[in-house]
Design a protein around this motif. Structure first.
Motif, mmCIF file in Angstrom:
data_model
loop_
_atom_site.group_PDB
_atom_site.id
_atom_site.type_symbol
_atom_site.label_atom_id
_atom_site.label_comp_id
_atom_site.label_asym_id
_atom_site.label_seq_id
_atom_site.Cartn_x
_atom_site.Cartn_y
_atom_site.Cartn_z
ATOM 1 N N ASN A 109 26.702 -28.990 7.457
ATOM 2 C CA ASN A 109 27.830 -27.298 7.735
ATOM 3 C C ASN A 109 27.336 -26.645 6.784
ATOM 4 O O ASN A 109 26.244 -26.253 6.457
ATOM 5 C CB ASN A 109 29.316 -27.894 7.833
ATOM 6 C CG ASN A 109 29.668 -28.679 5.899
ATOM 7 O OD1 ASN A 109 28.744 -28.457 4.885
ATOM 8 N ND2 ASN A 109 30.695 -28.862 5.449
ATOM 9 N N ASP A 110 28.143 -26.350 6.028
ATOM 10 C CA ASP A 110 27.895 -24.553 5.398
ATOM 11 C C ASP A 110 28.239 -25.054 3.764
ATOM 12 O O ASP A 110 29.853 -25.327 4.625
ATOM 13 C CB ASP A 110 27.794 -23.752 6.381
ATOM 14 C CG ASP A 110 28.788 -22.854 6.713
ATOM 15 O OD1 ASP A 110 29.872 -23.712 7.534
ATOM 16 O OD2 ASP A 110 28.779 -22.008 7.218
ATOM 17 N N PHE A 111 28.328 -23.360 3.314
ATOM 18 C CA PHE A 111 28.997 -22.980 2.043
ATOM 19 C C PHE A 111 29.877 -21.711 3.022
ATOM 20 O O PHE A 111 29.112 -21.352 3.465
ATOM 21 C CB PHE A 111 28.477 -23.339 0.759
ATOM 22 C CG PHE A 111 27.810 -24.575 0.236
ATOM 23 C CD1 PHE A 111 28.550 -25.241 -0.307
ATOM 24 C CD2 PHE A 111 26.575 -24.568 0.749
ATOM 25 C CE1 PHE A 111 28.327 -26.075 -0.887
ATOM 26 C CE2 PHE A 111 25.706 -26.332 0.234
ATOM 27 C CZ PHE A 111 26.761 -26.678 -1.094
ATOM 28 N N VAL A 112 30.826 -21.893 2.380
ATOM 29 C CA VAL A 112 31.329 -20.487 1.857
ATOM 30 C C VAL A 112 31.701 -19.687 1.331
ATOM 31 O O VAL A 112 32.410 -20.140 0.095
ATOM 32 C CB VAL A 112 32.828 -20.481 3.116
ATOM 33 C CG1 VAL A 112 32.225 -21.352 4.961
ATOM 34 C CG2 VAL A 112 33.366 -22.008 2.043
ATOM 35 N N LEU A 113 31.578 -18.369 1.223
ATOM 36 C CA LEU A 113 32.570 -17.571 0.332
ATOM 37 C C LEU A 113 34.100 -17.227 -0.164
ATOM 38 O O LEU A 113 34.673 -17.117 0.842
ATOM 39 C CB LEU A 113 31.739 -16.847 -0.499
ATOM 40 C CG LEU A 113 30.477 -16.731 -0.977
ATOM 41 C CD1 LEU A 113 29.986 -14.968 -0.850
ATOM 42 C CD2 LEU A 113 30.573 -17.131 -2.390
#
Lengths: 307, 235, 232
Positions: A109-113
């Motif tokens: 998946n991905d990292f988010v801010l």
């Protein structure tokens, strides 16, 4: 006549017998110990996956949910049979040193801010993650860092370095090193009105968002791949290789992939099975960059990111 | 085991001689009472006799047996009775159990001792909930159940009211009549007159006078004893 | 932000519903902590009695060490037990890592110094009171200690409760040696920590309140037993 018994101890001794019952029950059916990350456990992924696996194979999975670094250390000591973690360089080193066999791509998946809804540093419209961090540093807006040398923390430091910002020098001012897990760091970020870098799954399942919002996502630099590694029995003979292999095979096989793809948190899909055909994945990467400048509420935008 | 011989007994603590140069032979017979004002060293001398303390000078000797064997043939009752946190009967039985007596024998002796001290009805009551007088009688029952040949009593009625004092004295007289040697300390002149066969008068850590009770009360030879009898000697 | 009221309502709802997972976790918490306290008391009470009665060279040093160990950090104990029980550790062959047994061992180490120190303190006072009488009755040292243990039962029950409070409330040690594995080593405190990290603060607080209720039940039960036994 004097009392022969010791009244204060008596109930304790009775309860001791009761207490040993569950201890004796443990280990009735075959099980493996899986060392994994808090993101997979806290999002509810394992609660979704493992009953399916156990129903299919009869193998129970005991999950130790810790940071990637600690999970690797547990496995290094022979205290786990299989790993599901998310820091590729550390995983490769683990296998290279002979502690693991068969690293397999499982999902991503991905990292988010995330940050306060008002977005004081204005990162929502940033063209990429590095720019977003530069804006936070320029505004001296509070930023809550994991500060625990976890996979997430390692990626965050790489991003600061790419932005040319010595965040550690600001530690204690706007840059706050929590030295804690993802959930605790998010709790702190909400309490301090601070920005934070989170994996998407933990954020989706996080119940204490307050007024915090997902403000930036979609940069390929924020890709978050998970790999599974069976611990090498040559190092630790007690490792249940066959059972651990069965788990990894299932996870990367059609049933496991379907289960991962079918998992939802609040209507969203937090994990994506790793593309079977890398060429196919590469073929679709062209769609990624155009999304970086927009606020992303879904991972779908970088669904084709691996490759 | 009697007479009990004290030779040149001294006891020094905190740089002070609390007892010095005590030579005594305590023989079988009617009760011996250590009499004297507070701080004279009566309690200390009793504890030395009973073997709870070791003298810093001199020696305590029993006749014909060693201290270890003598220990099992004597008992002591303290000014403040030490009550174990159990029933009255269990307090008596405890001492018997330490002596290794069988259960049936313990039960029989306990019942007998409680009856003698008038505590049969209170056998099952928690000892700590008894009144002061009842507690001291229980302490006497516990000592008596051991069938001692010598019974040491350290001011056993010092904190009791007159009625309770009378009950305790009656029990002590009964025990003495049964042939047990009573060695007792008191600062109560009336009690000394009522119980004593002989008086050992202590003053400032020394034996000031020793005499048969009748002779002592008729006319003490030493000045301190005279002052004490007249109520003038307070130290 | 959840308030205490919301947490209390949630706690009540969980209890009324008799949620089987909650029941399981509560039972495991009690089993682990009570076992640890029982083991700690079986070792700590006699040791406390001996320290109160027997004089030997270095006794004071031992007492200071025991009192100091009351401050053992749970995480440190967790790591210590981990190092011992890990497959790479000296006791690795036992395969006890990430089992309730490992949690019992860790908590027993945490609780041991507490019950030993409190037993020593209580029995020392009792011994000063009893010493002359027991000596007069001819009690030997090995007879004095059991007498003190029986007569000091009320204070010892308090010591056990203090130890139980430490065990049932600590999270650092059981998290490391237990691993918070669902249905295997998950207990109240590790669940509270987990729910907190998931941001489910109201649920975490509700579980904390339930933990307090359990402690209340245990304390009330022991104190009621103590009242029955007092003085007899």
């Amino acid at each position: 006549m004097p009392r022969p018994t010791f009244p204060a101890l008596f109930p304790l001794v009775v309860l001791l017998a009761l207490a040993l019952a569950p201890v004796a029950r443990a280990g009735e059916r075959p099980f493996i110990t899986l060392a994994s990350t808090t993101s997979t456990e806290n999002s509810g992924l394992f609660a979704h996956l493992l009953p399916r696996f156990t129903a299919r194979t009869g193998i129970a999975v005991r999950v130790i949910a810790v940071g990637t670094g600690q999970a690797l250390r547990l496995a290094r000591n022979g205290d786990a049979d299989v790993l599901l973690v998310h820091h590729r360089p550390a995983e490769d080193a683990f296998v290279a040193e002979g502690f693991g066999i068969e690293r397999r791509d499982v999902m991503y998946n991905d990292f988010v801010l995330v940050g306060p809804a008002g977005d004081p540093a204005g990162i929502a419209g940033a063209p990429d993650a590095v720019t977003a961090l530069r804006r936070i540093a320029a505004a001296r807006s509070p930023f809550a860092s994991r500060g625990d040398d976890s996979g997430t923390h390692k990626l965050e430091r790489e991003l600061w370095a790419a932005a040319g910002i010595d965040a550690a020098a600001a530690s204690g001012t706007w840059y706050r090193e929590m030295g804690n897990g993802m959930g605790a760091t998010l709790n702190a970020a909400v309490a301090m009105n601070a920005y934070a870098l989170s994996d998407r799954a933990t954020w989706l399942a996080f119940g204490n968002r307050g007024t915090h919002r997902l403000l930036f996502a979609g940069d390929r630099a924020l890709l978050n791949p998970y790999g599974a590694i069976v611990v090498n029995p040559a190092r630790h003979p007690q490792v249940k290789v066959a059972l651990a292999r069965a788990f990894v095979d299932w996870l990367t096989g059609p049933e496991g992939r379907a289960a991962i793809a079918g998992f939802r948190v609040g209507g969203e899909q937090p994990f994506f099975p790793w593309p079977k055909d890398r060429t196919d994945a590469r073929g679709r990467t062209g769609s990624v960059p155009g999304h970086g400048h927009r606020r992303q509420e879904s991972t779908a935008a970088i669904a084709a990111a691996p490759g | 085991m009697l007479p009990l011989i004290l030779e040149g007994i001294g006891f020094r603590a905190g740089g002070q001689d609390l007892l010095a140069g005590v030579d005594l032979a305590i023989a079988a017979g009617p009760p011996t009472l250590f009499l004297g004002p507070n701080g004279a060293g009566k309690s200390l001398l009793l504890r030395l006799c009973h073997g709870l303390l070791t003298p810093t000078a001199g020696a305590v000797r029993w006749t014909g047996i060693d201290a270890e064997r003598a220990r099992r043939r004597q008992a002591m009752v303290f000014q403040t009775p030490v009550m174990l946190r159990r029933a009255a009967a269990a307090n008596v039985a405890y001492g018997l159990k330490l002596r290794g007596l069988a259960r049936a024998e313990r039960a029989a002796r306990t019942a007998e001792a409680l009856a003698l001290t008038g505590l049969a009805e209170l056998a099952k009551r928690p000892a700590r909930l008894l009144s002061g007088g009842e507690q001291q009688r229980l302490a006497l029952a516990r000592a008596w159940a051991l069938r001692p040949e010598v019974l040491f009593l350290d001011e056993p009625t010092a904190s009791l009211d007159p009625a309770a004092t009378g009950q305790v004295e009656a029990i002590v007289r009964g025990i003495a009549a049964a042939g047990v040697k009573i060695v007792m300390s008191t600062h109560d002149l009336g009690q000394a007159r009522r119980l004593a066969g002989e008086i050992v008068f202590l003053c400032r850590g020394r034996v000031a006078e020793r005499a048969a009770a009748g002779a002592f009360f008729a006319g003490p030879r030493c000045a301190e004893a005279r002052a004490f009898l007249e109520g003038r000697l307070t130290w | 932000m959840p308030d205490l009221w919301e947490a209390a309502r949630l706690a009540l709802a969980l209890i009324v519903a008799g949620d089987p997972e909650l029941v399981e976790i509560v039972a495991r918490s009690l089993a682990v902590s009570l076992s640890a306290v029982a083991i700690a008391c079986l070792a700590g009470f006699p040791l406390g009695a001996l320290l109160a009665v027997v004089r030997f060279p270095g006794r004071r040093i031992v007492i200071v060490v025991v009192y100091t160990l009351m401050s053992l950090p749970p995480v440190f104990v967790g790591l210590l037990v981990y190092v011992l029980l890990s497959r790479s550790g000296p006791l690795g062959v036992l395969g006890l890592m990430f089992t309730p047994t490992a949690m019992v061992i860790a908590q027993a180490i945490l609780v041991g110094p507490i019950v030993t120190a409190l037993a020593h303190r209580a029995l020392r006072g009792l011994y000063v009171e009893y010493r002359d009488q027991l000596c007069s009755l001819g009690a030997r040292p090995w007879q004095v200690a059991p007498t003190l243990l029986v007569d000091g039962r009320t204070e010892l029950a308090t010591a056990a409760l203090a130890g139980f409070g430490r065990a049932i409330a600590e999270v650092g040690a059981v998290l490391i040696v237990g691993g918070n594995i669902a249905h295997v080593t998950r207990v109240m405190t590790t669940t509270i920590a987990l729910e907190t990290s998931k941001g489910n603060l109201a649920l975490a607080m509700a579980l904390g309140l339930i933990l307090l209720l359990i402690a209340l039940a245990v304390n009330a039960a022991v104190l009621a037993l103590g009242r029955d036994a007092r003085g007899t």
